[in-house]
Design an enzyme around this catalytic site. Structure first.
Site, PDB file in Angstrom:
ATOM      1  N   LYS A 157       1.878  20.763  -1.842  1.00 19.34           N
ATOM      2  CA  LYS A 157       0.771  21.544  -1.289  1.00 19.34           C
ATOM      3  C   LYS A 157       1.153  23.012  -1.304  1.00 19.34           C
ATOM      4  CE  LYS A 157      -0.493  17.620   1.503  1.00 19.34           C
ATOM      5  NZ  LYS A 157       0.740  16.917   1.878  1.00 19.34           N
TER       6      LYS A 157
ATOM      7  N   THR B  99       6.889  -3.810   2.954  1.00 19.10           N
ATOM      8  CA  THR B  99       6.831  -2.559   2.196  1.00 19.10           C
ATOM      9  C   THR B  99       8.192  -1.886   2.357  1.00 19.10           C
ATOM     10  OG1 THR B  99       6.106  -1.314   4.101  1.00 19.10           O
ATOM     11  CG2 THR B  99       4.387  -2.272   2.726  1.00 19.10           C
TER      12      THR B  99
ATOM     13  N   TRP C 221      -3.510  21.517  -4.047  1.00 25.23           N
ATOM     14  CA  TRP C 221      -2.675  20.366  -4.376  1.00 25.23           C
ATOM     15  C   TRP C 221      -2.236  20.422  -5.825  1.00 25.23           C
ATOM     16  CZ3 TRP C 221      -4.960  15.296  -1.913  1.00 25.23           C
ATOM     17  CH2 TRP C 221      -4.925  15.433  -0.515  1.00 25.23           C
TER      18      TRP C 221
ATOM     19  N   GLU D  20       0.999  -4.344  -0.697  1.00 26.50           N
ATOM     20  CA  GLU D  20      -0.205  -4.722   0.048  1.00 26.50           C
ATOM     21  C   GLU D  20      -1.293  -5.319  -0.837  1.00 26.50           C
ATOM     22  OE1 GLU D  20       1.493  -1.947   0.358  1.00 26.50           O
ATOM     23  OE2 GLU D  20       1.430  -1.120   2.391  1.00 26.50           O
TER      24      GLU D  20
HETATM   25  P1  ADP Z   1       7.446   1.104  -2.516  1.00 18.58           P
HETATM   26  O1  ADP Z   1       7.199   2.000  -3.690  1.00 18.58           O
HETATM   27  O2  ADP Z   1       7.155   1.801  -1.239  1.00 18.58           O
HETATM   28  O3  ADP Z   1       8.728   0.399  -2.601  1.00 18.58           O
HETATM   29  P2  ADP Z   1       5.347  -0.584  -3.473  1.00 18.58           P
HETATM   30  O4  ADP Z   1       6.044  -1.236  -4.587  1.00 18.58           O
HETATM   31  O5  ADP Z   1       4.378  -1.352  -2.703  1.00 18.58           O
HETATM   32  O6  ADP Z   1       6.395  -0.065  -2.470  1.00 18.58           O
HETATM   33  O7  ADP Z   1       4.734   0.744  -4.022  1.00 18.58           O
HETATM   34  C1  ADP Z   1       3.383   0.986  -4.157  1.00 18.58           C
HETATM   35  C2  ADP Z   1       3.162   2.376  -4.662  1.00 18.58           C
HETATM   36  O8  ADP Z   1       3.766   2.576  -5.927  1.00 18.58           O
HETATM   37  C3  ADP Z   1       1.728   2.728  -4.869  1.00 18.58           C
HETATM   38  O9  ADP Z   1       1.116   3.098  -3.668  1.00 18.58           O
HETATM   39  C4  ADP Z   1       1.824   3.886  -5.841  1.00 18.58           C
HETATM   40  O10 ADP Z   1       2.105   5.106  -5.176  1.00 18.58           O
HETATM   41  C5  ADP Z   1       3.014   3.538  -6.668  1.00 18.58           C
HETATM   42  N1  ADP Z   1       2.589   2.947  -7.944  1.00 18.58           N
HETATM   43  C6  ADP Z   1       2.545   1.644  -8.263  1.00 18.58           C
HETATM   44  N2  ADP Z   1       2.137   1.480  -9.532  1.00 18.58           N
HETATM   45  C7  ADP Z   1       1.909   2.707 -10.041  1.00 18.58           C
HETATM   46  C8  ADP Z   1       1.461   3.220 -11.306  1.00 18.58           C
HETATM   47  N3  ADP Z   1       1.197   2.430 -12.327  1.00 18.58           N
HETATM   48  N4  ADP Z   1       1.325   4.548 -11.427  1.00 18.58           N
HETATM   49  C9  ADP Z   1       1.609   5.386 -10.396  1.00 18.58           C
HETATM   50  N5  ADP Z   1       2.033   4.975  -9.208  1.00 18.58           N
HETATM   51  C10 ADP Z   1       2.189   3.655  -9.020  1.00 18.58           C
END
Ligand code: ADP
Length: 546
Positions: free
Chosen positions: A445, A189, A450, A336
């Site tokens: 917040k 991640t 929220w 994940e």
């Molecule tokens: P990082 O963003 O930390 O590099 P990830 O690619 O695993 O790692 O990111 C996952 C996160 O990206 C999700 O938990 C969510 O917050 C956001 N995300 C992914 N797809 C979408 C989407 N279609 N709309 C909104 N948020 C999204």
């Protein structure tokens, strides 16, 4: 229990690779090189080269089952060869995110105990910055920019040239029969909160994820597709598109290190791309280029463009469809979840809705894909109602959802009853459509209430003068936090704070309205191309305290 009488056939990547070799030899792979010329090869050549690499991995590099073998590379064909050869010899492919800071890369490669790294020649200076931090690392193999051209510059002492490594090897390899639950790939991640955490995919989890994204219900990837994964192969396995393409025998187009709109559009038009995937910031640039020169590119081959990684603004989805006749598929996922978890499909019973209702469904995160299950919970873990209003943390489970991290970190993300806590704040409506209001760390917040930064951004990005909008929490003396919007205007366009405020007035409760609109040149990005809210907070988090 009466056991079924069907074969216990392992779900592994080896099957996809052998299937491609057996049936799809004539399919094509195209890589856009640094000078924007193309390197073209057939799947037949790809299969042969992957076999050679497998021989080299096991015989020359001494790779054993379970060893972690890293890549530090852009999207290209040799990277795809590593994508298959490494897991199929029984080792673990560890894709390093080249946009991370060298300290983080050093941490990740050390944590993963990588023994060999396959690195793009152009990224060797980056590798040098953290190589010494990785005691397990024994060898560096260097990908040439053009696999077909001879190397022009000598490599540092002890480094191996990828083409030399595989050149003398036989293309046949006796692939071992792997257990489907054996580890295939390690992705970390991004570590925006705490240290990066490793997610260890298995052959089975990748195989099942591949089949589901190939289905017409989801991305519908098939042999007649031409696939351009704009999303990097180091970002959650390019969302599984390389695996699906090889499983289906689709033509694959790799952008190399090119991410600018014009080069990508040139590639889409020239190669007749039918399916492309990337984060919203990429598509914002592409839409803007198309708007500026609507006639320049023939994109009539495009079937759909998958957008995910952060919320796709409705104005973006609508802009593509109404101005350019291009369809967008919005999906949600995480490292994940390998990553596809939900997808915004419009169910047949909802297709009669008004254009606004249909756009709202397309811009939602959709509902869980087959085999993934979803729910949302409050802080006490109570499961919440699907009423479209109650906000809670999204939790998911399924065969390609992590059950723990690689290492001891992040145990609190897994519930006692077997769900993964995503950290995303959502509502879920009666039809099951998930709407992300924020990542929990980005939610504003204000006085105990929220405020959804995502909804404010979506509304602001519908303004004709706004190219990009990112809403973040600024500290406030009375309300703790208040929303502030960072705005990048379109070239040649103007808007005042008051005009922007007026454009979204009435769409939200009064207390949601941003306190300030800051006009900025660029919005800082994360290593995966998303708006970096934590950096905005560092830069402008105190603007309301003065
Ligand atoms: P990082 O963003 O930390 O590099 P990830 O690619 O695993 O790692 O990111 C996952 C996160 O990206 C999700 O938990 C969510 O917050 C956001 N995300 C992914 N797809 C979408 C989407 N279609 N709309 C909104 N948020 C999204």
């Amino acid at each position: 229990m009466l056991t079924g009488r069907m074969m216990d056939f392992p779900l592994t990547l080896t099957h996809f690779l052998e299937r491609a070799r057996t049936f799809f030899g004539k399919s094509e792979l195209v890589t856009c090189l640094v000078d924007k010329t193309e390197c073209r090869m057939s799947y037949e050549e790809f299969s042969a080269r992957t076999g050679k690499l497998a021989n080299a991995l096991t015989h020359k590099l001494g790779i054993k089952a379970g060893d972690r073998v890293a890549t530090l590379a852009f999207n290209h064909q040799p990277h795809l060869e590593a994508y298959f050869a490494i897991p199929c010899v029984g080792a673990v492919l560890h894709t390093l995110n080249l946009r991370l800071h060298p300290t983080e890369l050093g941490y990740i490669a050390k944590h993963g105990e990588d023994v060999v790294v396959f690195c793009d020649e152009a990224l060797l200076p980056l590798l040098e910055k953290f190589r010494a931090d990785v005691p397990s690392l024994r060898k560096v193999v260097v990908f040439r920019n053009d696999p077909k051209a001879p190397r022009s510059t000598p490599l540092p002492e002890g480094f191996l040239d990828y083409e030399d490594l595989i050149a003398g090897e036989p293309s046949h390899f006796d692939w071992p029969r792997l257990e489907e639950n054996s580890a295939a790939m390690l992705c970390y991640t991004s570590g925006t909160t705490g240290n990066p955490k490793g997610v260890l995919y298995s052959h089975r989890s990748i195989a099942l994820h591949t089949l589901v994204i190939m289905s017409r219900e989801n991305m519908g990837i098939a042999g007649d597709d031409v696939i351009l994964p704009v999303v990097p192969m180091f970002h959650a396995a390019a969302w599984g598109t390389p695996f699906a393409a090889v499983a289906a025998g689709s033509k694959l187009v790799f952008g190399g290190g090119h991410f600018d709109a014009v080069t990508l559009l040139d590639l889409m038009a020239k190669e007749r791309v039918t399916f492309a995937a990337g984060v919203p910031t990429i598509w914002i640039g592409i839409l803007s280029a198309l708007d500026a020169e609507p006639k320049r590119w023939d994109l009539s081959s495009m079937r759909t463009m998958a957008i995910g990684g952060s919320a796709a603004p409705p104005a973006l989805i609508d802009g593509f469809s109404t101005r350019h006749g291009l369809e967008v598929t919005h999906a949600w996922g995480m490292t994940e979840t390998q990553p596809v978890g939900t997808m915004a499909r419009i169910k047949p019973n909802l297709r009669g809705g008004s254009p606004e209702q249909l756009l709202a469904l397309r811009a939602s995160q959709g509902f869980a894909v087959t085999f993934v299950e979803q729910r949302h919970t409050d802080e006490t873990g109570k499961v919440l109602a699907w009423d479209g209003e109650t906000m809670g943390e999204l939790e998911v489970r399924g065969p390609w959802v992590a059950k723990s991290y690689f290492g001891d970190e992040g145990k609190d993300r897994f519930t006692a009853d077997g769900w993964f806590k995503t950290g995303d704040v959502v509502t879920i409506d009666a039809e099951g459509y998930v709407r992300i209001t924020d990542r929990s760390k980005d939610v504003v917040k204000s006085g105990g209430e929220w405020i959804s930064s995502v909804q404010l951004e979506n509304a602001l990005m519908a303004h004709p003068a706004v190219l990009e909008a990112a809403v973040f929490a600024a500290r406030h003396p009375k309300w703790d936090e208040r929303p502030v919007a960072a705005i990048v205007l379109r070239p040649g366009k103007a808007a005042t704070e008051a005009e922007l405020a007026a454009s979204i007035e009435g769409k939200f409760a009064k207390y949601w309205m941003p306190d300030r609109f800051l006009f900025v040149e660029t919005i800082p990005r994360t290593s995966t191309g998303k708006f970096l809210k934590s950096r905005l907070r560092e830069l402008y988090g105190e603007v309301l305290m003065k």
